[in-house]
Design a protein around this motif. Structure first.
Motif, PDB file in Angstrom:
ATOM      1  N   VAL A 178      51.836 -51.692 -53.105  1.00 51.46           N
ATOM      2  CA  VAL A 178      52.005 -50.406 -52.427  1.00 51.46           C
ATOM      3  C   VAL A 178      50.863 -49.453 -52.787  1.00 51.46           C
ATOM      4  O   VAL A 178      50.279 -48.796 -51.920  1.00 51.46           O
ATOM      5  N   LEU A 179      50.523 -49.389 -54.054  1.00 53.78           N
ATOM      6  CA  LEU A 179      49.431 -48.519 -54.499  1.00 53.78           C
ATOM      7  C   LEU A 179      48.100 -48.933 -53.883  1.00 53.78           C
ATOM      8  O   LEU A 179      47.285 -48.086 -53.504  1.00 53.78           O
ATOM      9  N   GLU A 180      47.884 -50.231 -53.765  1.00 50.94           N
ATOM     10  CA  GLU A 180      46.657 -50.742 -53.151  1.00 50.94           C
ATOM     11  C   GLU A 180      46.549 -50.298 -51.689  1.00 50.94           C
ATOM     12  O   GLU A 180      45.460 -49.984 -51.205  1.00 50.94           O
ATOM     13  N   ALA A 181      47.670 -50.266 -50.996  1.00 48.58           N
ATOM     14  CA  ALA A 181      47.662 -49.801 -49.603  1.00 48.58           C
ATOM     15  C   ALA A 181      47.202 -48.347 -49.538  1.00 48.58           C
ATOM     16  O   ALA A 181      46.437 -47.969 -48.647  1.00 48.58           O
ATOM     17  N   GLY A 182      47.632 -47.525 -50.472  1.00 49.73           N
ATOM     18  CA  GLY A 182      47.180 -46.138 -50.526  1.00 49.73           C
ATOM     19  C   GLY A 182      45.704 -46.041 -50.852  1.00 49.73           C
ATOM     20  O   GLY A 182      44.968 -45.245 -50.266  1.00 49.73           O
ATOM     21  N   ARG A 183      45.253 -46.864 -51.771  1.00 47.50           N
ATOM     22  CA  ARG A 183      43.840 -46.865 -52.158  1.00 47.50           C
ATOM     23  C   ARG A 183      42.939 -47.221 -50.989  1.00 47.50           C
ATOM     24  O   ARG A 183      41.835 -46.712 -50.855  1.00 47.50           O
ATOM     25  N   MET A 184      43.413 -48.091 -50.117  1.00 47.73           N
ATOM     26  CA  MET A 184      42.607 -48.555 -48.989  1.00 47.73           C
ATOM     27  C   MET A 184      42.613 -47.606 -47.791  1.00 47.73           C
ATOM     28  O   MET A 184      41.919 -47.832 -46.814  1.00 47.73           O
ATOM     29  N   ALA A 185      43.366 -46.538 -47.867  1.00 51.29           N
ATOM     30  CA  ALA A 185      43.458 -45.592 -46.751  1.00 51.29           C
ATOM     31  C   ALA A 185      42.104 -44.936 -46.492  1.00 51.29           C
ATOM     32  O   ALA A 185      41.354 -44.638 -47.425  1.00 51.29           O
ATOM     33  N   PRO A 186      41.794 -44.684 -45.220  1.00 52.98           N
ATOM     34  CA  PRO A 186      40.558 -43.964 -44.915  1.00 52.98           C
ATOM     35  C   PRO A 186      40.665 -42.511 -45.360  1.00 52.98           C
ATOM     36  O   PRO A 186      41.754 -41.927 -45.363  1.00 52.98           O
ATOM     37  N   HIS A 244      41.435 -31.315 -55.201  1.00 50.92           N
ATOM     38  CA  HIS A 244      40.676 -30.385 -54.366  1.00 50.92           C
ATOM     39  C   HIS A 244      39.225 -30.234 -54.816  1.00 50.92           C
ATOM     40  O   HIS A 244      38.386 -29.795 -54.031  1.00 50.92           O
ATOM     41  N   SER A 245      38.925 -30.632 -56.044  1.00 54.08           N
ATOM     42  CA  SER A 245      37.532 -30.562 -56.498  1.00 54.08           C
ATOM     43  C   SER A 245      36.709 -31.727 -55.954  1.00 54.08           C
ATOM     44  O   SER A 245      35.485 -31.695 -56.014  1.00 54.08           O
ATOM     45  N   ALA A 246      37.381 -32.739 -55.422  1.00 52.43           N
ATOM     46  CA  ALA A 246      36.679 -33.933 -54.935  1.00 52.43           C
ATOM     47  C   ALA A 246      36.832 -34.130 -53.431  1.00 52.43           C
ATOM     48  O   ALA A 246      36.429 -35.155 -52.907  1.00 52.43           O
ATOM     49  N   SER A 247      37.421 -33.172 -52.741  1.00 51.88           N
ATOM     50  CA  SER A 247      37.689 -33.354 -51.310  1.00 51.88           C
ATOM     51  C   SER A 247      36.545 -32.838 -50.448  1.00 51.88           C
ATOM     52  O   SER A 247      35.773 -31.963 -50.848  1.00 51.88           O
ATOM     53  N   TRP A 248      36.478 -33.376 -49.248  1.00 54.60           N
ATOM     54  CA  TRP A 248      35.483 -32.923 -48.274  1.00 54.60           C
ATOM     55  C   TRP A 248      35.981 -31.633 -47.634  1.00 54.60           C
ATOM     56  O   TRP A 248      37.161 -31.513 -47.301  1.00 54.60           O
ATOM     57  N   GLN A 293      37.916 -39.944 -51.086  1.00 53.41           N
ATOM     58  CA  GLN A 293      39.105 -40.431 -51.796  1.00 53.41           C
ATOM     59  C   GLN A 293      39.646 -39.401 -52.805  1.00 53.41           C
ATOM     60  O   GLN A 293      39.782 -39.688 -53.993  1.00 53.41           O
ATOM     61  N   PRO A 294      39.990 -38.202 -52.327  1.00 57.15           N
ATOM     62  CA  PRO A 294      40.398 -37.123 -53.225  1.00 57.15           C
ATOM     63  C   PRO A 294      41.875 -37.144 -53.597  1.00 57.15           C
ATOM     64  O   PRO A 294      42.615 -36.180 -53.392  1.00 57.15           O
ATOM     65  N   PHE A 295      42.322 -38.263 -54.132  1.00 60.34           N
ATOM     66  CA  PHE A 295      43.728 -38.341 -54.509  1.00 60.34           C
ATOM     67  C   PHE A 295      43.896 -39.102 -55.815  1.00 60.34           C
ATOM     68  O   PHE A 295      43.009 -39.824 -56.260  1.00 60.34           O
ATOM     69  N   VAL A 296      45.062 -38.864 -56.400  1.00 60.46           N
ATOM     70  CA  VAL A 296      45.472 -39.545 -57.625  1.00 60.46           C
ATOM     71  C   VAL A 296      46.927 -39.952 -57.413  1.00 60.46           C
ATOM     72  O   VAL A 296      47.722 -39.166 -56.901  1.00 60.46           O
ATOM     73  N   PHE A 297      47.262 -41.179 -57.801  1.00 57.47           N
ATOM     74  CA  PHE A 297      48.634 -41.673 -57.696  1.00 57.47           C
ATOM     75  C   PHE A 297      49.193 -41.788 -59.105  1.00 57.47           C
ATOM     76  O   PHE A 297      48.654 -42.533 -59.923  1.00 57.47           O
ATOM     77  N   ASP A 315      44.600 -32.651 -48.329  1.00 53.21           N
ATOM     78  CA  ASP A 315      45.989 -32.893 -47.925  1.00 53.21           C
ATOM     79  C   ASP A 315      46.081 -33.893 -46.782  1.00 53.21           C
ATOM     80  O   ASP A 315      47.028 -34.684 -46.710  1.00 53.21           O
ATOM     81  N   ILE A 316      45.110 -33.861 -45.877  1.00 50.90           N
ATOM     82  CA  ILE A 316      45.082 -34.838 -44.783  1.00 50.90           C
ATOM     83  C   ILE A 316      44.876 -36.234 -45.355  1.00 50.90           C
ATOM     84  O   ILE A 316      45.570 -37.184 -44.986  1.00 50.90           O
ATOM     85  N   ASP A 317      43.932 -36.361 -46.274  1.00 49.20           N
ATOM     86  CA  ASP A 317      43.659 -37.659 -46.890  1.00 49.20           C
ATOM     87  C   ASP A 317      44.870 -38.175 -47.668  1.00 49.20           C
ATOM     88  O   ASP A 317      45.195 -39.363 -47.614  1.00 49.20           O
ATOM     89  N   VAL A 318      45.562 -37.277 -48.366  1.00 56.33           N
ATOM     90  CA  VAL A 318      46.774 -37.665 -49.086  1.00 56.33           C
ATOM     91  C   VAL A 318      47.851 -38.134 -48.105  1.00 56.33           C
ATOM     92  O   VAL A 318      48.548 -39.118 -48.362  1.00 56.33           O
ATOM     93  N   ALA A 319      47.969 -37.455 -46.965  1.00 58.18           N
ATOM     94  CA  ALA A 319      48.973 -37.850 -45.974  1.00 58.18           C
ATOM     95  C   ALA A 319      48.689 -39.251 -45.431  1.00 58.18           C
ATOM     96  O   ALA A 319      49.610 -40.058 -45.265  1.00 58.18           O
TER      97      ALA A 319
END
Length: 171
Positions: A29-37, A81-85, A43-47, A96-100
């Motif tokens: 499941v985590l890998e699926a999140g990692r592979m998200a565009p 938010h420090s790593a987001s476009w 890739q501004p997220f942490v799980f 937030d879009i990338d996290v969604a």
């Protein structure tokens, strides 16, 4: 499972069996999140996987719902938010879009694996940040309880018809 079946089968699970998932299933499941565009591939997220009973109790304090307290584990999906476009024209932050998108990938992979999830966004982010000792630039955005559903029969989804949602060539 075919994609159309997958998206119609997925539903918000609010009753979970008490057992935790294996590390192998959780990593799928985590890998699926990692592979998200993501925007500009930043890739501004942490799980953050929460399965410790005391940490789960702290999450319950941030979202006090009886069903949520019974989830065997929760993935806290955070925006960095420090790593987001940020869009140049108006500075719109796409974290937030990338996290969604990542969350959606995880929910669909979980469904494909016979697991259940439920997006939770109506929680106290301050309590979550404090409980997990998050740095200031990391925002808890989604709580994603995950586990084996007690009931596997998907409820009938109520969705607006396409005619209410689609426009061509303008509003």
């Amino acid at each position: 499972m075919e994609f159309k079946s997958l998206i119609t089968t997925r539903y918000s699970v609010r009753k979970y069996k008490p057992e935790r998932l294996s590390e192998e299933l959780l990593n799928e499941v985590l890998e699926a999140g990692r592979m998200a565009p993501t925007a500009v591939n930043y890739q501004p997220f942490v799980f953050i996987v929460i399965n410790d009973p005391e940490k789960l109790k702290a999450l319950y304090e941030a979202y006090p719902r009886e069903w949520f307290a019974k989830a065997p584990q929760v993935i806290v999906i955070c925006s960095d938010h420090s790593a987001s476009w940020k869009r140049g024209h108006d500075g719109k932050d796409h974290a937030d879009i990338d996290v969604a998108i990542a969350t959606d990938h995880m929910t669909l992979r979980a469904t494909e694996l016979g697991l259940g999830t439920c997006w939770v966004c109506n929680f106290d982010p301050g309590k979550v940040s404090k409980a997990l000792n998050l740095p200031g630039h990391i925002e808890p955005t989604v709580l994603l309880p995950i586990g084996r559903p007690e009931e596997v029969e998907a409820p009938i989804k109520k969705r607006k018809p396409l005619s209410e949602l689609v426009r061509f060539n303008g509003y």
